[in-house]
Design a protein around this motif. Structure first.
Motif, PDB file in Angstrom:
ATOM      1  N   ALA A   6      -5.376  -5.166   4.404  1.00 22.04           N
ATOM      2  CA  ALA A   6      -4.983  -3.858   4.079  1.00 22.04           C
ATOM      3  C   ALA A   6      -6.287  -2.785   4.188  1.00 22.04           C
ATOM      4  O   ALA A   6      -5.670  -1.678   4.568  1.00 22.04           O
ATOM      5  N   LEU A  11      -3.887   0.486  -2.897  1.00 14.78           N
ATOM      6  CA  LEU A  11      -3.464  -0.741  -2.694  1.00 14.78           C
ATOM      7  C   LEU A  11      -2.619  -0.943  -4.246  1.00 14.78           C
ATOM      8  O   LEU A  11      -3.162  -0.866  -5.366  1.00 14.78           O
ATOM      9  N   VAL A  43      -9.750   3.366   0.386  1.00 17.43           N
ATOM     10  CA  VAL A  43      -8.607   2.793  -0.429  1.00 17.43           C
ATOM     11  C   VAL A  43      -9.167   2.521  -1.860  1.00 17.43           C
ATOM     12  O   VAL A  43     -10.177   2.348  -2.477  1.00 17.43           O
ATOM     13  N   LEU A  50       0.932  -1.243   0.104  1.00 14.26           N
ATOM     14  CA  LEU A  50      -0.101   0.122   0.153  1.00 14.26           C
ATOM     15  C   LEU A  50       1.027   1.360   0.127  1.00 14.26           C
ATOM     16  O   LEU A  50       1.819   1.447   0.689  1.00 14.26           O
TER      17      LEU A  50
END
Length: 157
Positions: free
Chosen positions: A90, A68, A102, A59
């Motif tokens: 994550a 990511l 993300v 990441l």
């Protein structure tokens, strides 16, 4: 699930190479070379599973959000939930680190890419931020767009 050690970083390059073998049967390829040890070392976070590692999530930060950069599971360990566990770890790391989302880029139509992420809460991004636009330009320059449609995705945390 744990943070990678510096000594494990070279092993992760090998994991990515093995993971990329699943693309061989798709008629795509060849893929660009895997990330380097230096790229892994520069990441904001690298999570691994296994000892020695059989999968990892790398990441970084793009436009103030967690991004990511890579999710790889050795082909010998695919289909067992390792990728999903890494993805959730994550996202947990990102939330604990104060990120609100993300992002990622991936192949839109490959089952273990776009559809995999969509099934885990990621949604397509149509209005790309400056950082995601730059990533997409870089991917096109690497030839990834010639291998299949690409997509940017985002999961709110």
């Amino acid at each position: 699930m744990r943070a990678a050690t510096v000594a494990e970083l070279p092993l992760l390059v090998e994991v990515e190479l093995a993971a990329d073998r699943v693309f061989d049967g798709t008629g795509m390829g060849p893929l660009p070379p895997p990330g380097s040890v230096e790229e892994l070392a520069a990441a904001e976070c690298v999570l691994v599973v296994g000892d020695p590692p059989v999968g990892f999530a790398r990441l970084g930060r793009v436009d103030g959000q967690a991004h990511l950069e890579q999710l790889s599971v050795h082909s010998d360990h695919g289909g067992r939930g390792v990728g999903t566990a890494l993805l959730e770890a994550a996202c947990d790391w990102a939330a604990r680190s104060g990120y609100r989302a993300v992002t990622l880029t991936t192949f839109a139509e490959i089952a273990w890419n776009g559809p995999f992420y969509e099934g885990r809460g990621f949604l397509p991004v149509t209005d790309l931020s400056p950082g995601l636009r730059e990533i997409r330009r870089h991917e096109a320059a690497l030839g990834l767009d010639d291998l299949g449609p690409r997509i940017a995705m985002r999961r709110p945390l």
